[in-house]
Write a protein that holds these residues in place. Structure first.
Motif, PDB file in Angstrom:
ATOM      1  N   LEU A  21       0.799  -1.163  -0.037  1.00 24.94           N
ATOM      2  CA  LEU A  21      -0.084  -0.025  -0.177  1.00 24.94           C
ATOM      3  C   LEU A  21       0.795   1.380  -0.065  1.00 24.94           C
ATOM      4  CD1 LEU A  21      -2.703  -0.871   2.753  1.00 24.94           C
ATOM      5  CD2 LEU A  21      -3.177  -0.949   0.292  1.00 24.94           C
ATOM      6  N   LEU A  22       0.452   2.330  -0.645  1.00 24.85           N
ATOM      7  CA  LEU A  22       0.860   3.520  -0.698  1.00 24.85           C
ATOM      8  C   LEU A  22      -0.067   4.529   0.043  1.00 24.85           C
ATOM      9  CD1 LEU A  22       2.796   4.096  -4.204  1.00 24.85           C
ATOM     10  CD2 LEU A  22       3.880   3.417  -1.825  1.00 24.85           C
ATOM     11  N   LEU A  23       0.170   4.949   1.221  1.00 22.74           N
ATOM     12  CA  LEU A  23      -0.921   5.932   1.823  1.00 22.74           C
ATOM     13  C   LEU A  23      -0.750   7.207   1.687  1.00 22.74           C
ATOM     14  CD1 LEU A  23      -0.586   3.993   5.351  1.00 22.74           C
ATOM     15  CD2 LEU A  23      -2.249   3.431   3.891  1.00 22.74           C
ATOM     16  N   THR A  24      -1.609   7.956   1.603  1.00 20.66           N
ATOM     17  CA  THR A  24      -1.806   9.444   1.306  1.00 20.66           C
ATOM     18  C   THR A  24      -1.300  10.191   2.485  1.00 20.66           C
ATOM     19  OG1 THR A  24      -3.855   9.897   2.212  1.00 20.66           O
ATOM     20  CG2 THR A  24      -3.752   8.987  -0.011  1.00 20.66           C
ATOM     21  N   GLU A  25      -1.058  11.366   2.355  1.00 18.92           N
ATOM     22  CA  GLU A  25      -0.660  12.167   3.379  1.00 18.92           C
ATOM     23  C   GLU A  25      -1.630  12.323   4.487  1.00 18.92           C
ATOM     24  OE1 GLU A  25       1.724  16.573   3.308  1.00 18.92           O
ATOM     25  OE2 GLU A  25      -0.428  16.558   3.003  1.00 18.92           O
ATOM     26  N   LYS A  26      -2.911  12.345   4.155  1.00 16.96           N
ATOM     27  CA  LYS A  26      -4.291  12.385   5.014  1.00 16.96           C
ATOM     28  C   LYS A  26      -4.128  10.947   5.810  1.00 16.96           C
ATOM     29  CE  LYS A  26      -6.781  15.569   2.183  1.00 16.96           C
ATOM     30  NZ  LYS A  26      -8.003  15.732   1.425  1.00 16.96           N
ATOM     31  N   ASP A  27      -3.884  10.060   5.137  1.00 17.97           N
ATOM     32  CA  ASP A  27      -3.888   8.645   5.849  1.00 17.97           C
ATOM     33  C   ASP A  27      -3.080   8.572   7.051  1.00 17.97           C
ATOM     34  OD1 ASP A  27      -5.656   7.764   3.804  1.00 17.97           O
ATOM     35  OD2 ASP A  27      -4.346   6.622   2.764  1.00 17.97           O
ATOM     36  N   VAL A  28      -1.848   8.990   6.720  1.00 18.99           N
ATOM     37  CA  VAL A  28      -0.678   8.826   7.918  1.00 18.99           C
ATOM     38  C   VAL A  28      -1.063   9.779   8.895  1.00 18.99           C
ATOM     39  CG1 VAL A  28       1.857   9.264   8.035  1.00 18.99           C
ATOM     40  CG2 VAL A  28       1.061   8.125   6.011  1.00 18.99           C
ATOM     41  N   ALA A  29      -1.480  11.063   8.323  1.00 18.41           N
ATOM     42  CA  ALA A  29      -1.824  12.040   9.765  1.00 18.41           C
ATOM     43  C   ALA A  29      -2.744  11.392  10.488  1.00 18.41           C
ATOM     44  CB  ALA A  29      -2.167  13.280   9.045  1.00 18.41           C
ATOM     45  N   ALA A  30      -3.783  10.853   9.957  1.00 16.48           N
ATOM     46  CA  ALA A  30      -4.915  10.184  10.778  1.00 16.48           C
ATOM     47  C   ALA A  30      -4.604   9.153  11.522  1.00 16.48           C
ATOM     48  CB  ALA A  30      -6.156   9.797  10.106  1.00 16.48           C
ATOM     49  N   PRO A  49      11.967   9.033  10.914  1.00  9.41           N
ATOM     50  CA  PRO A  49      11.177   8.708   9.692  1.00  9.41           C
ATOM     51  C   PRO A  49       9.696   9.458   9.814  1.00  9.41           C
ATOM     52  CG  PRO A  49      11.034   7.072  11.423  1.00  9.41           C
ATOM     53  CD  PRO A  49      12.031   7.958  11.813  1.00  9.41           C
ATOM     54  N   PRO A  50       8.569   9.329   9.234  1.00  8.44           N
ATOM     55  CA  PRO A  50       8.247   7.971   8.345  1.00  8.44           C
ATOM     56  C   PRO A  50       8.885   8.394   7.063  1.00  8.44           C
ATOM     57  CG  PRO A  50       6.456   9.352   8.777  1.00  8.44           C
ATOM     58  CD  PRO A  50       7.275   9.909   9.644  1.00  8.44           C
ATOM     59  N   ALA A  51       9.131   7.223   6.345  1.00  2.00           N
ATOM     60  CA  ALA A  51       9.629   7.275   4.865  1.00  2.00           C
ATOM     61  C   ALA A  51       8.585   7.565   3.994  1.00  2.00           C
ATOM     62  CB  ALA A  51      10.147   5.928   4.499  1.00  2.00           C
ATOM     63  N   TRP A  52       9.092   8.288   2.992  1.00  2.00           N
ATOM     64  CA  TRP A  52       7.955   8.764   1.792  1.00  2.00           C
ATOM     65  C   TRP A  52       8.578   9.019   0.582  1.00  2.00           C
ATOM     66  CZ3 TRP A  52       9.179  13.655  -0.593  1.00  2.00           C
ATOM     67  CH2 TRP A  52      10.201  14.159   0.135  1.00  2.00           C
ATOM     68  N   MET A  53       7.778   8.937  -0.283  1.00  2.00           N
ATOM     69  CA  MET A  53       8.168   8.752  -1.635  1.00  2.00           C
ATOM     70  C   MET A  53       7.193  10.184  -2.642  1.00  2.00           C
ATOM     71  SD  MET A  53       7.185   4.924  -2.606  1.00  2.00           S
ATOM     72  CE  MET A  53       7.975   4.864  -4.278  1.00  2.00           C
ATOM     73  N   ALA A  54       8.029  10.858  -3.440  1.00  2.00           N
ATOM     74  CA  ALA A  54       7.674  11.940  -4.130  1.00  2.00           C
ATOM     75  C   ALA A  54       7.184  11.256  -5.702  1.00  2.00           C
ATOM     76  CB  ALA A  54       8.618  13.036  -4.026  1.00  2.00           C
ATOM     77  N   LEU A  55       6.040  11.277  -5.772  1.00  2.00           N
ATOM     78  CA  LEU A  55       5.488  10.740  -7.252  1.00  2.00           C
ATOM     79  C   LEU A  55       5.181  11.706  -8.250  1.00  2.00           C
ATOM     80  CD1 LEU A  55       3.094   7.901  -5.908  1.00  2.00           C
ATOM     81  CD2 LEU A  55       5.562   7.691  -6.377  1.00  2.00           C
ATOM     82  N   GLY A  56       5.356  12.893  -7.625  1.00  2.00           N
ATOM     83  CA  GLY A  56       5.082  14.141  -8.642  1.00  2.00           C
ATOM     84  C   GLY A  56       5.331  15.205  -7.754  1.00  2.00           C
ATOM     85  N   PRO A  57       5.238  16.615  -8.446  1.00  2.00           N
ATOM     86  CA  PRO A  57       5.626  17.730  -7.630  1.00  2.00           C
ATOM     87  C   PRO A  57       4.759  18.015  -6.497  1.00  2.00           C
ATOM     88  CG  PRO A  57       5.027  18.117 -10.068  1.00  2.00           C
ATOM     89  CD  PRO A  57       4.775  16.815  -9.860  1.00  2.00           C
ATOM     90  N   LYS A  58       3.525  17.594  -6.433  1.00  2.00           N
ATOM     91  CA  LYS A  58       2.576  17.805  -5.309  1.00  2.00           C
ATOM     92  C   LYS A  58       2.061  16.396  -4.770  1.00  2.00           C
ATOM     93  CE  LYS A  58       1.591  22.510  -6.164  1.00  2.00           C
ATOM     94  NZ  LYS A  58       0.344  23.592  -6.273  1.00  2.00           N
ATOM     95  N   LEU A  59       2.581  15.190  -5.441  1.00  2.00           N
ATOM     96  CA  LEU A  59       1.977  13.850  -5.085  1.00  2.00           C
ATOM     97  C   LEU A  59       2.923  13.187  -4.322  1.00  2.00           C
ATOM     98  CD1 LEU A  59      -0.200  12.044  -5.641  1.00  2.00           C
ATOM     99  CD2 LEU A  59       0.926  11.267  -7.612  1.00  2.00           C
ATOM    100  N   VAL A  60       2.550  13.147  -2.791  1.00  2.00           N
ATOM    101  CA  VAL A  60       3.377  12.279  -1.992  1.00  2.00           C
ATOM    102  C   VAL A  60       2.744  11.340  -1.418  1.00  2.00           C
ATOM    103  CG1 VAL A  60       4.483  12.501   0.393  1.00  2.00           C
ATOM    104  CG2 VAL A  60       4.721  14.581  -1.212  1.00  2.00           C
ATOM    105  N   ARG A  61       3.562  10.100  -1.229  1.00  2.00           N
ATOM    106  CA  ARG A  61       2.791   8.957  -0.794  1.00  2.00           C
ATOM    107  C   ARG A  61       3.967   8.204   0.372  1.00  2.00           C
ATOM    108  NH1 ARG A  61      -0.947  10.537  -2.494  1.00  2.00           N
ATOM    109  NH2 ARG A  61      -2.528  10.167  -3.908  1.00  2.00           N
TER     110      ARG A  61
END
Length: 210
Positions: A21-30, A49-61
């Motif tokens: 799974l790749l969780l959204t920023e909102k998922d992780v915050a909750a 951490p937590p570790a994160w991935m930048a999938l685009g300029p404003k897309l973080v998972r």
């Protein structure tokens, strides 16, 4: 100290999910009971951490497996997070930050000042069957319909970044579900009415949203 993974049914369910799974920023915050602003500040400051991935300029998972490993291995300790600001060009693999997580973490609840929701059941079905009105669970509220979906179930479907990830009490969940169902029924009735009377004025029978 008791592991959060062993005591939090939502974290356990995410850990047991059958696919990565790749969780959204909102998922992780909750899940961590913190704000998205804090996560954004951490990324800007190079805190891990937590570790994160930048999938685009404003897309973080956030990879769920990495998040769960951190929580299970150190998020319940009393030490503050370790900054890697001095090593922001440290090893990166396919956009995934891979810091040394040993010893990083926070007091329970996961973040100082965080409010631990009243979760007393070990499953969502248990909450529905024997839960009290003020007991809470994590939901994704669809932006289009306002329908709340149990968090883990929502991970199996397509989701919009506009959807909200929120803790709701059982009574709030039931009320929101009833409103969403009534709205869906009204919309369905309106569609059937318009299809059965194609020559009628378009807005003559339109009902106001509930």
């Amino acid at each position: 100290m008791t592991s959060l993974l062993s005591t939090d049914p939502l974290l356990s369910a995410v850990a047991a999910f059958p696919r990565p799974l790749l969780l959204t920023e909102k998922d992780v915050a909750a899940l961590l009971r913190c704000s998205t602003r804090l996560l954004q500040q951490w990324r800007a400051d190079g805190v891990s951490p937590p570790a994160w991935m930048a999938l685009g300029p404003k897309l973080v998972r956030y990879p769920a497996a990495a998040l769960i490993a951190w929580i299970d291995g150190g998020a319940g300790t009393s030490k503050a997070p370790r900054s890697i600001a001095a090593t922001t060009v440290a090893p990166v693999t396919d956009g995934l930050f891979a810091p040394d997580w040993a010893g990083a973490g926070f007091d329970e609840p996961p973040f100082r000042g965080g409010r631990r929701p009243k979760v007393r059941r070990t499953s969502f079905m248990g909450l529905l069957s024997t839960g009290l009105p003020d007991e809470e669970w994590l939901f994704v509220v669809r932006s289009a319909s306002g329908r709340p979906i149990e968090f883990v179930e929502s991970l199996q479907h397509d989701r919009s970044d506009d959807d909200e990830v929120v803790w709701l009490r059982l009574d709030e969940y039931l009320e929101a579900s009833a409103r969403a169902a009534a709205h869906a029924a009204a919309s369905s009735f309106q569609t059937v009415l318009e299809e059965s009377m194609p020559d009628a004025e378009p807005n003559r029978y339109r009902r106001e949203p509930l």
